[in-house]
Write a protein that holds these residues in place. Structure first.
Motif, PDB file in Angstrom:
ATOM      1  N   MET A   1      -5.516  -3.440  -1.871  1.00  0.00           N
ATOM      2  CA  MET A   1      -6.957  -3.477  -1.988  1.00  0.00           C
ATOM      3  C   MET A   1      -7.350  -3.545  -3.463  1.00  0.00           C
ATOM      4  SD  MET A   1      -9.752  -0.871  -0.431  1.00  0.00           S
ATOM      5  CE  MET A   1     -10.315   0.175  -1.735  1.00  0.00           C
ATOM      6  N   ILE A   2      -8.310  -4.388  -3.778  1.00  0.00           N
ATOM      7  CA  ILE A   2      -8.779  -4.555  -5.148  1.00  0.00           C
ATOM      8  C   ILE A   2      -9.852  -3.506  -5.434  1.00  0.00           C
ATOM      9  CG2 ILE A   2      -9.838  -6.139  -6.801  1.00  0.00           C
ATOM     10  CD1 ILE A   2      -7.000  -6.951  -5.744  1.00  0.00           C
ATOM     11  N   GLU A   3      -9.680  -2.791  -6.551  1.00  0.00           N
ATOM     12  CA  GLU A   3     -10.620  -1.751  -6.938  1.00  0.00           C
ATOM     13  C   GLU A   3     -11.364  -2.166  -8.211  1.00  0.00           C
ATOM     14  OE1 GLU A   3     -10.671   3.015  -8.053  1.00  0.00           O
ATOM     15  OE2 GLU A   3      -8.752   1.975  -7.919  1.00  0.00           O
ATOM     16  N   MET A   4     -12.691  -2.004  -8.201  1.00  0.00           N
ATOM     17  CA  MET A   4     -13.510  -2.288  -9.373  1.00  0.00           C
ATOM     18  C   MET A   4     -13.825  -0.993 -10.083  1.00  0.00           C
ATOM     19  SD  MET A   4     -17.179  -4.269  -9.580  1.00  0.00           S
ATOM     20  CE  MET A   4     -16.470  -5.784  -8.967  1.00  0.00           C
ATOM     21  N   LYS A   5     -13.683  -1.024 -11.412  1.00  0.00           N
ATOM     22  CA  LYS A   5     -14.016   0.137 -12.235  1.00  0.00           C
ATOM     23  C   LYS A   5     -14.945  -0.311 -13.356  1.00  0.00           C
ATOM     24  CE  LYS A   5      -9.664   2.591 -11.420  1.00  0.00           C
ATOM     25  NZ  LYS A   5      -8.525   3.285 -12.052  1.00  0.00           N
ATOM     26  N   TYR A   6     -15.666   0.646 -13.904  1.00  0.00           N
ATOM     27  CA  TYR A   6     -16.598   0.380 -14.990  1.00  0.00           C
ATOM     28  C   TYR A   6     -16.143   1.136 -16.232  1.00  0.00           C
ATOM     29  CZ  TYR A   6     -19.171  -1.335 -11.026  1.00  0.00           C
ATOM     30  OH  TYR A   6     -19.528  -2.025  -9.897  1.00  0.00           O
ATOM     31  N   GLU A   7     -14.964   0.771 -16.686  1.00  0.00           N
ATOM     32  CA  GLU A   7     -14.366   1.407 -17.852  1.00  0.00           C
ATOM     33  C   GLU A   7     -13.473   0.386 -18.533  1.00  0.00           C
ATOM     34  OE1 GLU A   7     -12.396   4.518 -15.663  1.00  0.00           O
ATOM     35  OE2 GLU A   7     -10.509   3.407 -15.609  1.00  0.00           O
ATOM     36  N   PRO A   8     -13.235   0.578 -19.832  1.00  0.00           N
ATOM     37  CA  PRO A   8     -12.370  -0.384 -20.514  1.00  0.00           C
ATOM     38  C   PRO A   8     -10.926  -0.269 -20.025  1.00  0.00           C
ATOM     39  CG  PRO A   8     -12.930   1.432 -21.984  1.00  0.00           C
ATOM     40  CD  PRO A   8     -13.730   1.626 -20.726  1.00  0.00           C
ATOM     41  N   PRO A   9     -10.215  -1.372 -20.072  1.00  0.00           N
ATOM     42  CA  PRO A   9      -8.797  -1.311 -19.701  1.00  0.00           C
ATOM     43  C   PRO A   9      -7.988  -0.676 -20.826  1.00  0.00           C
ATOM     44  CG  PRO A   9      -9.339  -3.503 -20.482  1.00  0.00           C
ATOM     45  CD  PRO A   9     -10.632  -2.717 -20.456  1.00  0.00           C
ATOM     46  N   LYS A  10      -6.772  -0.327 -20.530  1.00  0.00           N
ATOM     47  CA  LYS A  10      -5.834   0.117 -21.560  1.00  0.00           C
ATOM     48  C   LYS A  10      -5.540  -1.075 -22.477  1.00  0.00           C
ATOM     49  CE  LYS A  10      -4.726   4.260 -19.804  1.00  0.00           C
ATOM     50  NZ  LYS A  10      -5.993   4.915 -19.619  1.00  0.00           N
ATOM     51  N   ALA A  11      -5.290  -0.801 -23.738  1.00  0.00           N
ATOM     52  CA  ALA A  11      -5.097  -1.861 -24.729  1.00  0.00           C
ATOM     53  C   ALA A  11      -3.967  -2.821 -24.349  1.00  0.00           C
ATOM     54  CB  ALA A  11      -4.841  -1.248 -26.101  1.00  0.00           C
ATOM     55  N   GLU A  12      -2.851  -2.283 -23.915  1.00  0.00           N
ATOM     56  CA  GLU A  12      -1.709  -3.139 -23.577  1.00  0.00           C
ATOM     57  C   GLU A  12      -2.025  -4.034 -22.381  1.00  0.00           C
ATOM     58  OE1 GLU A  12      -1.638   0.134 -24.111  1.00  0.00           O
ATOM     59  OE2 GLU A  12      -0.308   0.376 -25.850  1.00  0.00           O
ATOM     60  N   ALA A  13      -2.683  -3.477 -21.367  1.00  0.00           N
ATOM     61  CA  ALA A  13      -3.046  -4.264 -20.182  1.00  0.00           C
ATOM     62  C   ALA A  13      -4.052  -5.351 -20.546  1.00  0.00           C
ATOM     63  CB  ALA A  13      -3.600  -3.352 -19.092  1.00  0.00           C
ATOM     64  N   TYR A  14      -4.990  -5.015 -21.419  1.00  0.00           N
ATOM     65  CA  TYR A  14      -5.979  -5.975 -21.910  1.00  0.00           C
ATOM     66  C   TYR A  14      -5.277  -7.152 -22.589  1.00  0.00           C
ATOM     67  CZ  TYR A  14      -9.448  -7.687 -25.338  1.00  0.00           C
ATOM     68  OH  TYR A  14     -10.252  -8.460 -26.129  1.00  0.00           O
ATOM     69  N   CYS A  15      -4.374  -6.848 -23.496  1.00  0.00           N
ATOM     70  CA  CYS A  15      -3.647  -7.904 -24.213  1.00  0.00           C
ATOM     71  C   CYS A  15      -2.814  -8.746 -23.250  1.00  0.00           C
ATOM     72  CB  CYS A  15      -2.776  -7.288 -25.302  1.00  0.00           C
ATOM     73  SG  CYS A  15      -3.721  -6.550 -26.655  1.00  0.00           S
ATOM     74  N   ASP A  16      -2.163  -8.113 -22.303  1.00  0.00           N
ATOM     75  CA  ASP A  16      -1.353  -8.838 -21.324  1.00  0.00           C
ATOM     76  C   ASP A  16      -2.212  -9.770 -20.472  1.00  0.00           C
ATOM     77  OD1 ASP A  16       0.935  -7.579 -22.224  1.00  0.00           O
ATOM     78  OD2 ASP A  16       1.002  -6.130 -20.571  1.00  0.00           O
ATOM     79  N   LEU A  17      -3.367  -9.283 -19.997  1.00  0.00           N
ATOM     80  CA  LEU A  17      -4.225 -10.127 -19.165  1.00  0.00           C
ATOM     81  C   LEU A  17      -4.760 -11.308 -19.963  1.00  0.00           C
ATOM     82  CD1 LEU A  17      -5.587 -10.808 -16.513  1.00  0.00           C
ATOM     83  CD2 LEU A  17      -7.420  -9.195 -17.112  1.00  0.00           C
ATOM     84  N   ARG A  18      -5.174 -11.092 -21.185  1.00  0.00           N
ATOM     85  CA  ARG A  18      -5.628 -12.217 -22.020  1.00  0.00           C
ATOM     86  C   ARG A  18      -4.528 -13.263 -22.134  1.00  0.00           C
ATOM     87  NH1 ARG A  18     -10.184 -12.210 -25.079  1.00  0.00           N
ATOM     88  NH2 ARG A  18      -9.151 -13.703 -26.453  1.00  0.00           N
ATOM     89  N   ARG A  19      -3.305 -12.810 -22.353  1.00  0.00           N
ATOM     90  CA  ARG A  19      -2.187 -13.744 -22.522  1.00  0.00           C
ATOM     91  C   ARG A  19      -1.932 -14.544 -21.258  1.00  0.00           C
ATOM     92  NH1 ARG A  19       2.462 -13.065 -20.932  1.00  0.00           N
ATOM     93  NH2 ARG A  19       2.359 -10.807 -20.837  1.00  0.00           N
ATOM     94  N   VAL A  20      -1.808 -13.871 -20.104  1.00  0.00           N
ATOM     95  CA  VAL A  20      -1.481 -14.597 -18.863  1.00  0.00           C
ATOM     96  C   VAL A  20      -2.641 -15.471 -18.410  1.00  0.00           C
ATOM     97  CG1 VAL A  20       0.226 -12.911 -18.088  1.00  0.00           C
ATOM     98  CG2 VAL A  20      -2.113 -12.764 -17.227  1.00  0.00           C
ATOM     99  N   ALA A  21      -3.865 -15.124 -18.804  1.00  0.00           N
ATOM    100  CA  ALA A  21      -5.027 -15.928 -18.438  1.00  0.00           C
ATOM    101  C   ALA A  21      -5.229 -17.118 -19.381  1.00  0.00           C
ATOM    102  CB  ALA A  21      -6.278 -15.060 -18.410  1.00  0.00           C
ATOM    103  N   GLY A  22      -4.358 -17.236 -20.399  1.00  0.00           N
ATOM    104  CA  GLY A  22      -4.432 -18.380 -21.303  1.00  0.00           C
ATOM    105  C   GLY A  22      -5.459 -18.231 -22.413  1.00  0.00           C
ATOM    106  N   MET A  23      -5.886 -17.012 -22.670  1.00  0.00           N
ATOM    107  CA  MET A  23      -6.860 -16.763 -23.729  1.00  0.00           C
ATOM    108  C   MET A  23      -6.134 -16.476 -25.042  1.00  0.00           C
ATOM    109  SD  MET A  23      -9.347 -14.358 -21.411  1.00  0.00           S
ATOM    110  CE  MET A  23     -10.661 -14.154 -22.615  1.00  0.00           C
ATOM    111  N   SER A  24      -6.878 -16.523 -26.153  1.00  0.00           N
ATOM    112  CA  SER A  24      -6.265 -16.216 -27.443  1.00  0.00           C
ATOM    113  C   SER A  24      -5.749 -14.775 -27.421  1.00  0.00           C
ATOM    114  CB  SER A  24      -7.276 -16.399 -28.577  1.00  0.00           C
ATOM    115  OG  SER A  24      -8.364 -15.516 -28.425  1.00  0.00           O
ATOM    116  N   GLU A  25      -4.630 -14.590 -28.083  1.00  0.00           N
ATOM    117  CA  GLU A  25      -4.023 -13.265 -28.075  1.00  0.00           C
ATOM    118  C   GLU A  25      -4.691 -12.345 -29.090  1.00  0.00           C
ATOM    119  OE1 GLU A  25       0.198 -12.936 -27.716  1.00  0.00           O
ATOM    120  OE2 GLU A  25       0.344 -14.863 -26.686  1.00  0.00           O
ATOM    121  N   LYS A  26      -4.741 -11.075 -28.760  1.00  0.00           N
ATOM    122  CA  LYS A  26      -5.262 -10.023 -29.630  1.00  0.00           C
ATOM    123  C   LYS A  26      -4.149  -9.016 -29.859  1.00  0.00           C
ATOM    124  CE  LYS A  26      -9.512 -11.590 -29.235  1.00  0.00           C
ATOM    125  NZ  LYS A  26     -10.050 -12.454 -30.256  1.00  0.00           N
ATOM    126  N   SER A  27      -4.163  -8.385 -31.002  1.00  0.00           N
ATOM    127  CA  SER A  27      -3.158  -7.352 -31.252  1.00  0.00           C
ATOM    128  C   SER A  27      -3.548  -6.082 -30.501  1.00  0.00           C
ATOM    129  CB  SER A  27      -3.047  -7.064 -32.751  1.00  0.00           C
ATOM    130  OG  SER A  27      -4.202  -6.378 -33.211  1.00  0.00           O
TER     131      SER A  27
END
Length: 134
Positions: A1-27
């Motif tokens: 089940m997909i859960e929606m939250k209203y909080e920032p992601p963890k930094a590592e997960a954020y960077c990983d999602l940007r990468r796999v989604a084809g977005m510019s990478e962030k440190s």
């Protein structure tokens, strides 16, 4: 089940999602500095895996920018991008004042998603510009 939250992601997960989604990478260092400063966050999780996100940054009144709209490619085409945008727009509709300016940079073909929410291209009157630090 997909859960929606209203909080920032963890930094590592954020960077990983940007990468796999084809977005510019962030440190990870930049992500740790910035993630807690958004006006509004939407994150989608499949169990503990971050599969989608969107953020709203700005001054809280006159100007906002929608950023980091991303969905893991394994989950694309299932309406998650639209769900994220709907949540951000619901928030904006509650707090925006007359004259509030909301901007975003749209990758193609994602501009079609944003058009559904009333966004228009600025050309030819204005064009977006950016500077990236490496």
């Amino acid at each position: 089940m997909i859960e929606m939250k209203y909080e920032p992601p963890k930094a590592e997960a954020y960077c990983d999602l940007r990468r796999v989604a084809g977005m510019s990478e962030k440190s990870v260092a930049a992500a740790r500095k910035g993630l807690g400063n958004a006006c509004f966050d939407v994150t989608l999780y499949d169990n503990v895996k971050l599969i989608g996100m969107g953020r709203l940054i700005g001054d809280g009144g006159t100007a906002f920018q929608i950023i980091d709209i991303a969905v893991d490619p394994e989950y694309q085409g299932q309406g998650y991008g639209k769900k994220i945008m709907t949540e951000i727009m619901n928030y904006l509709n509650q707090i925006a004042e007359a004259g509030t300016y909301v901007s975003l940079i749209a990758d193609y073909p994602a501009d079609q998603l944003y058009k559904q929410f009333g966004f228009e291209a600025t050309e030819p009157e204005a064009g977006g510009m950016y500077r990236r630090y490496t």
